[in-house]
Design a protein around this motif. Structure first.
Motif, mmCIF file in Angstrom:
data_model
loop_
_atom_site.group_PDB
_atom_site.id
_atom_site.type_symbol
_atom_site.label_atom_id
_atom_site.label_comp_id
_atom_site.label_asym_id
_atom_site.label_seq_id
_atom_site.Cartn_x
_atom_site.Cartn_y
_atom_site.Cartn_z
ATOM 1 N N ILE A 43 60.753 -67.098 35.624
ATOM 2 C CA ILE A 43 59.755 -67.505 34.632
ATOM 3 C C ILE A 43 60.433 -68.360 33.573
ATOM 4 C CG2 ILE A 43 57.997 -66.707 33.012
ATOM 5 C CD1 ILE A 43 57.889 -64.089 34.515
ATOM 6 N N LYS A 44 59.765 -69.434 33.180
ATOM 7 C CA LYS A 44 60.279 -70.321 32.145
ATOM 8 C C LYS A 44 59.900 -69.792 30.770
ATOM 9 C CE LYS A 44 61.759 -73.155 35.285
ATOM 10 N NZ LYS A 44 61.279 -72.368 36.440
ATOM 11 N N ILE A 45 60.656 -70.204 29.776
ATOM 12 C CA ILE A 45 60.386 -69.776 28.407
ATOM 13 C C ILE A 45 59.015 -70.287 27.958
ATOM 14 C CG2 ILE A 45 61.515 -71.795 27.368
ATOM 15 C CD1 ILE A 45 62.520 -69.932 25.157
ATOM 16 N N ASN A 46 58.314 -69.465 27.184
ATOM 17 C CA ASN A 46 56.983 -69.745 26.646
ATOM 18 C C ASN A 46 55.900 -69.811 27.725
ATOM 19 O OD1 ASN A 46 57.968 -69.906 24.002
ATOM 20 N ND2 ASN A 46 58.415 -72.085 24.208
ATOM 21 N N MET A 183 60.143 -80.617 36.459
ATOM 22 C CA MET A 183 61.110 -81.701 36.653
ATOM 23 C C MET A 183 62.091 -81.758 35.493
ATOM 24 S SD MET A 183 58.677 -84.725 38.186
ATOM 25 C CE MET A 183 60.033 -85.888 38.192
ATOM 26 N N TYR A 184 61.591 -81.539 34.272
ATOM 27 C CA TYR A 184 62.473 -81.539 33.105
ATOM 28 C C TYR A 184 63.472 -80.386 33.190
ATOM 29 C CZ TYR A 184 63.919 -81.503 28.206
ATOM 30 O OH TYR A 184 64.659 -81.509 27.057
ATOM 31 N N ASN A 185 62.990 -79.211 33.617
ATOM 32 C CA ASN A 185 63.891 -78.062 33.772
ATOM 33 C C ASN A 185 64.929 -78.314 34.862
ATOM 34 O OD1 ASN A 185 62.637 -76.500 31.772
ATOM 35 N ND2 ASN A 185 61.100 -75.740 33.205
ATOM 36 N N LEU A 186 64.499 -78.958 35.957
ATOM 37 C CA LEU A 186 65.440 -79.278 37.028
ATOM 38 C C LEU A 186 66.494 -80.273 36.552
ATOM 39 C CD1 LEU A 186 63.048 -79.578 40.112
ATOM 40 C CD2 LEU A 186 64.717 -77.780 39.652
ATOM 41 N N MET A 193 74.818 -78.176 35.779
ATOM 42 C CA MET A 193 75.694 -78.094 36.950
ATOM 43 C C MET A 193 76.746 -79.204 36.947
ATOM 44 S SD MET A 193 74.941 -75.417 38.599
ATOM 45 C CE MET A 193 75.927 -75.778 40.041
ATOM 46 N N GLN A 194 76.345 -80.412 36.541
ATOM 47 C CA GLN A 194 77.307 -81.511 36.467
ATOM 48 C C GLN A 194 78.397 -81.203 35.446
ATOM 49 O OE1 GLN A 194 77.646 -84.175 38.301
ATOM 50 N NE2 GLN A 194 75.801 -83.903 39.540
ATOM 51 N N HIS A 195 77.988 -80.643 34.308
ATOM 52 C CA HIS A 195 78.974 -80.261 33.288
ATOM 53 C C HIS A 195 79.910 -79.190 33.821
ATOM 54 C CE1 HIS A 195 80.685 -79.429 29.353
ATOM 55 N NE2 HIS A 195 80.424 -78.136 29.552
ATOM 56 N N LEU A 196 79.351 -78.225 34.555
ATOM 57 C CA LEU A 196 80.183 -77.171 35.138
ATOM 58 C C LEU A 196 81.148 -77.735 36.165
ATOM 59 C CD1 LEU A 196 80.841 -74.159 35.463
ATOM 60 C CD2 LEU A 196 78.978 -74.028 37.135
#
Length: 236
Positions: A43-46, A183-186, A193-196
């Protein structure tokens, strides 16, 4: 005239009722007494989420015994309690998610001897699926009925078509909004993931460099030790 208005209103109620009917996608699972079974939902926030559960009665028309009731707890990814019910045969919950992640609904049945298996119907919806379109349709139905009464010279079918189109457009708008948010969440997850990956690569490069330095230092130490040994033995 009033007869035609009443017929048009009845047709409007019937069509809007059929249009607002949604397929309920629930599930049924078995739970052994003395055991716990948990179900997760991302579940996404809000986001709004609603759930209903009930223990299937073995014999219709009779209430379940106290021993056949279940304890239900719904927790957030951080362990916050959003719903708790002790020894219930049926219940529901609804809340707005305060954080993003996997929410968990756990069902527990008290231990019995001999062991029994309980069947539980569970329906859990979140986001766009949790929205009650029947209320939107009923609101539109009332507005259209008022318009029909106020403008009896206009064909009721025109208002009916407009109401149906408005309801479908609202559904499409909410669907597009949900897809956009997904799409924004993805994209946010991809950036995370790129930062990781970059951080991991940097750490691996640093670790490899120090490993190479250690290996070269050990090799140089071994050469120095062998040279000193041979010199003491006067072999070189």
């Amino acid at each position: 005239m009033w007869r035609s208005i009443n017929i048009a209103t009845l047709i409007l109620v019937a069509i809007l009722g059929l249009a607002s009917t949604q397929m309920v996608q629930g599930m049924r699972f078995d739970l052994k007494t003395g055991a716990t079974k948990c179900i997760t939902e991302d579940i996404k926030i809000n986001a709004m989420t609603v759930g209903k559960y009930s223990v299937v009665k073995r014999v219709e028309g009779f209430s379940l015994p106290e021993s056949d009731r279940v304890t239900v707890r719904v927790t957030s990814p951080l362990g916050n309690n959003y719903h708790y019910a002790d020894r219930r045969d049926t219940g529901s919950f609804a809340f707005t998610a305060g954080e993003t992640g996997d929410y968990m609904a756990c069902f527990w049945a008290a231990k019995q001897s001999p062991e029994k298996t309980l069947s539980i119907d569970f329906d859990w919806k979140s986001g766009l699926a949790a929205k009650d379109w029947s209320k939107v349709a009923k609101k539109g139905q009332v507005e259209v009925s008022v318009l029909i009464l106020q403008n009896s010279t206009q064909p009721p079918l025109n208002y009916l078509t407009d109401a149906m189109m408005e309801l479908e457009l609202k559904k499409l708008y909410d669907s597009v909004t949900t897809v956009h948010e997904e799409m924004y969440n993805l994209r946010e997850r991809e950036e995370t993931m790129q930062h990781l990956i970059r951080s991991t690569n940097s750490k691996m490069a640093t670790f490899s460099f120090f490993s190479l330095v250690v290996c070269l230092s050990v090799a140089a130490l071994q050469l120095w030790h062998l040279k000193s040994f041979f010199q003491r033995k006067k072999l070189i």
